[in-house]
Design an enzyme around this catalytic site. Structure first.
Site, PDB file in Angstrom:
ATOM      1  N   CYS A 119       0.822  -1.226   0.000  1.00  0.00           N
ATOM      2  CA  CYS A 119       0.000   0.000   0.000  1.00  0.00           C
ATOM      3  C   CYS A 119       0.852   1.271   0.000  1.00  0.00           C
ATOM      4  O   CYS A 119       0.362   2.345  -0.328  1.00  0.00           O
ATOM      5  CB  CYS A 119      -0.924   0.006   1.212  1.00  0.00           C
ATOM      6  N   HIS A 260      -3.676   6.997   3.154  1.00  0.00           N
ATOM      7  CA  HIS A 260      -4.018   5.705   2.540  1.00  0.00           C
ATOM      8  C   HIS A 260      -5.399   5.289   3.041  1.00  0.00           C
ATOM      9  O   HIS A 260      -5.703   5.388   4.235  1.00  0.00           O
ATOM     10  CB  HIS A 260      -2.965   4.668   2.948  1.00  0.00           C
ATOM     11  N   ASN A 290     -10.060  -0.498   0.152  1.00  0.00           N
ATOM     12  CA  ASN A 290      -8.601  -0.378   0.146  1.00  0.00           C
ATOM     13  C   ASN A 290      -8.069  -0.872  -1.209  1.00  0.00           C
ATOM     14  O   ASN A 290      -8.153  -2.064  -1.503  1.00  0.00           O
ATOM     15  CB  ASN A 290      -8.038  -1.214   1.301  1.00  0.00           C
TER      16      ASN A 290
HETATM   17  O1  UT7 Z   1      -3.655  -1.452   3.733  1.00  0.00           O
HETATM   18  C1  UT7 Z   1      -2.754  -2.166   4.488  1.00  0.00           C
HETATM   19  C2  UT7 Z   1      -2.962  -1.992   5.921  1.00  0.00           C
HETATM   20  N1  UT7 Z   1      -4.152  -2.668   6.332  1.00  0.00           N
HETATM   21  C3  UT7 Z   1      -4.824  -2.168   7.332  1.00  0.00           C
HETATM   22  O2  UT7 Z   1      -4.463  -1.132   7.800  1.00  0.00           O
HETATM   23  C4  UT7 Z   1      -5.989  -2.946   7.871  1.00  0.00           C
HETATM   24  C5  UT7 Z   1      -5.946  -2.869   9.360  1.00  0.00           C
HETATM   25  N2  UT7 Z   1      -6.984  -3.634  10.048  1.00  0.00           N
HETATM   26  C6  UT7 Z   1      -8.288  -3.339  10.028  1.00  0.00           C
HETATM   27  O3  UT7 Z   1      -8.749  -2.506   9.284  1.00  0.00           O
HETATM   28  C7  UT7 Z   1      -9.163  -4.045  11.055  1.00  0.00           C
HETATM   29  O4  UT7 Z   1      -8.358  -4.772  11.937  1.00  0.00           O
HETATM   30  C8  UT7 Z   1     -10.252  -4.980  10.460  1.00  0.00           C
HETATM   31  C9  UT7 Z   1     -11.332  -4.166   9.795  1.00  0.00           C
HETATM   32  C10 UT7 Z   1      -9.617  -5.930   9.455  1.00  0.00           C
HETATM   33  C11 UT7 Z   1     -10.903  -5.794  11.568  1.00  0.00           C
HETATM   34  O5  UT7 Z   1     -11.441  -4.937  12.565  1.00  0.00           O
HETATM   35  P1  UT7 Z   1     -11.116  -5.144  14.116  1.00  0.00           P
HETATM   36  O6  UT7 Z   1     -11.882  -4.144  14.839  1.00  0.00           O
HETATM   37  O7  UT7 Z   1      -9.609  -5.117  14.257  1.00  0.00           O
HETATM   38  O8  UT7 Z   1     -11.700  -6.578  14.377  1.00  0.00           O
HETATM   39  P2  UT7 Z   1     -10.988  -7.916  14.897  1.00  0.00           P
HETATM   40  O9  UT7 Z   1     -10.064  -8.453  13.841  1.00  0.00           O
HETATM   41  O10 UT7 Z   1     -10.409  -7.674  16.265  1.00  0.00           O
HETATM   42  O11 UT7 Z   1     -12.228  -8.864  15.039  1.00  0.00           O
HETATM   43  C12 UT7 Z   1     -13.278  -8.601  15.949  1.00  0.00           C
HETATM   44  C13 UT7 Z   1     -14.381  -9.609  15.712  1.00  0.00           C
HETATM   45  C14 UT7 Z   1     -13.910 -11.061  15.656  1.00  0.00           C
HETATM   46  O12 UT7 Z   1     -14.874 -11.871  16.292  1.00  0.00           O
HETATM   47  P3  UT7 Z   1     -14.649 -12.377  17.800  1.00  0.00           P
HETATM   48  O13 UT7 Z   1     -13.362 -13.146  17.786  1.00  0.00           O
HETATM   49  O14 UT7 Z   1     -14.589 -11.135  18.640  1.00  0.00           O
HETATM   50  O15 UT7 Z   1     -15.843 -13.229  18.045  1.00  0.00           O
HETATM   51  C15 UT7 Z   1     -13.897 -11.368  14.195  1.00  0.00           C
HETATM   52  O16 UT7 Z   1     -14.089 -12.723  13.911  1.00  0.00           O
HETATM   53  O17 UT7 Z   1     -15.010  -9.347  14.456  1.00  0.00           O
HETATM   54  C16 UT7 Z   1     -15.083 -10.560  13.707  1.00  0.00           C
HETATM   55  N3  UT7 Z   1     -15.060 -10.238  12.283  1.00  0.00           N
HETATM   56  C17 UT7 Z   1     -16.169  -9.983  11.574  1.00  0.00           C
HETATM   57  N4  UT7 Z   1     -17.465  -9.944  11.897  1.00  0.00           N
HETATM   58  C18 UT7 Z   1     -18.354  -9.647  10.938  1.00  0.00           C
HETATM   59  C19 UT7 Z   1     -13.970 -10.101  11.481  1.00  0.00           C
HETATM   60  N5  UT7 Z   1     -14.374  -9.784  10.239  1.00  0.00           N
HETATM   61  C20 UT7 Z   1     -15.717  -9.698  10.264  1.00  0.00           C
HETATM   62  C21 UT7 Z   1     -16.692  -9.390   9.296  1.00  0.00           C
HETATM   63  N6  UT7 Z   1     -17.996  -9.378   9.672  1.00  0.00           N
HETATM   64  N7  UT7 Z   1     -16.377  -9.097   8.015  1.00  0.00           N
END
Ligand code: UT7
Length: 338
Positions: A119, A260, A290
């Site tokens: 990115c 970004h 993204n």
């Molecule tokens: O461009 C390169 C750089 N990339 C980035 O900067 C991306 C950085 N990361 C993010 O944007 C975020 O971490 C995400 C959007 C990918 C995820 O958000 P988060 O608030 O960090 O969520 P998490 O990974 O801590 O997951 C929280 C919960 C989990 O469930 P449990 O374990 O709490 O039961 C996941 O399984 O959300 C769940 N989850 C979803 N639920 C519904 C993960 N993806 C989804 C989804 N829909 N699509």
């Protein structure tokens, strides 16, 4: 003895290409266990664009480049270096996507190569273009960020498939002796000890194409989302503060903060840490998701085409991606308005 004037790099034009097919959150609800509400709340993304099956990274890059070259008031013959940033090249090994784009543009016998900084690729290219221009080696450098990211997304993995989209952006960076038009500063960095935060395990020397690759889906992007999120906020805030302080520019005087477009919450956290007003922050993540190396030039193009970006106005860019890599830039827009 005649004194030669110093050469500076200037950001002369912008162009972008967005594929027509839209993949909405509602459609993703039918593909994986997710909801529009979750995606919007956690990422700010409402939809993303997906390239057609027979539309490749080089096709999107070429369309963006054609616009950038004509908006710079140049012909393809004037371009003396073609650089493409992508992690979804037409071919993973060779030829480079920059070579293919050059050919599609009709640019002959001109140096062309790709860089891989995920990115951060487009801002990395600004550092490369600047070095080539300031050394006097090149005059009109075409830089392109293009991604067909959908080709490395696993549409059964809800943690990644909601995030990414396809598209391309391009700019022409020209030599100038007018300091007013020059880049103020560009800074790029990396820390390979976080390589496993964002990775496509195959194809490559470690995992050449095999049945195992297909069976285990090693050709798809994998991300430690939450860890990447936290590190992105911390690193970007520090990096952007440093570039502003170093150049004695106050955040409130930046008309266009163009981060970004990975996640609205990352953008908001960094913007808040800098006390940025909402009108300073450029947002496209809701409509494109993204798009990796294409995200920043697509966002610049958005404010250019809507008439928001005027000649001479300062842009602050910041980005973060696989590698891990990160980069920031401070530069005036030196192009003509349409
Ligand atoms: O461009 C390169 C750089 N990339 C980035 O900067 C991306 C950085 N990361 C993010 O944007 C975020 O971490 C995400 C959007 C990918 C995820 O958000 P988060 O608030 O960090 O969520 P998490 O990974 O801590 O997951 C929280 C919960 C989990 O469930 P449990 O374990 O709490 O039961 C996941 O399984 O959300 C769940 N989850 C979803 N639920 C519904 C993960 N993806 C989804 C989804 N829909 N699509």
């Amino acid at each position: 003895m005649s004194q030669t004037k110093p050469l500076y790099a200037s950001f002369r034009s912008i162009g972008a290409y967005v594929p027509s097919k839209i993949l909405s959150n509602t459609e993703l609800e039918k593909m994986v266990d997710t909801t529009d509400e979750w995606i919007v709340k956690r990422t700010g993304i409402k939809e993303r664009h997906i390239a057609a099956e027979d539309e490749y990274t080089s096709d999107m890059g070429t369309k963006a480049a054609e616009l950038a070259i004509s908006r710079a008031g140049l012909e393809t013959e004037d371009i003396d270096l073609v650089l493409c940033a992508t992690v979804t090249p037409d071919y993973f090994n060779m030829p480079s996507t920059a070579c293919i784009i050059s050919d599609k543009l009709g640019i002959k016998n001109v140096q062309a190569f790709d860089i891989s900084a995920a990115c951060s690729g487009f801002v990395y290219l600004l550092t490369v273009a600047k070095a080539f221009i300031e050394s006097g080696m090149k005059k009109n450098v075409l830089i392109i960020g293009a991604e067909k990211f959908s080709t490395i997304v696993d549409y059964t993995d809800r943690s990644t498939c909601i995030l990414f989209g396809d598209g391309a952006g391009a700019a022409v960076i020209c030599a100038t002796d007018n300091k007013e038009e020059a880049f103020v500063d560009v800074h790029a960095s990396a820390d390979g000890s976080y390589a496993d935060f964002l990775v496509t395990p195959a194809p490559g020397a470690i995992n050449p194409v095999s049945e195992k690759v297909i069976k285990e889906g090693l050709n798809f992007v994998r991300m430690k989302g939450n860890e990447t999120f936290k590190l992105a906020v911390k690193t970007l805030t520090k990096d952007v503060k440093e570039i502003l302080e170093k150049n004695e520019i106050h955040a409130e005087n930046i008309p266009h903060f163009i981060p970004h477009q990975a996640n609205y919450r990352i953008i908001k956290a960094v913007g808040d840490a800098l006390n940025m007003r909402e009108d300073q922050v450029v947002l496209t993540v809701h409509k494109y998701g993204n798009t990796s190396a294409a995200s920043i030039p697509m966002a610049i193009n958005d404010i250019y085409e809507s008439g928001r970006l005027k000649k001479g106005e300062l842009m602050l860019l910041d980005t973060f991606g696989g590698g891990l890599t990160w980069a920031s830039a401070l530069l005036p827009f030196a192009g003509e308005n349409i």
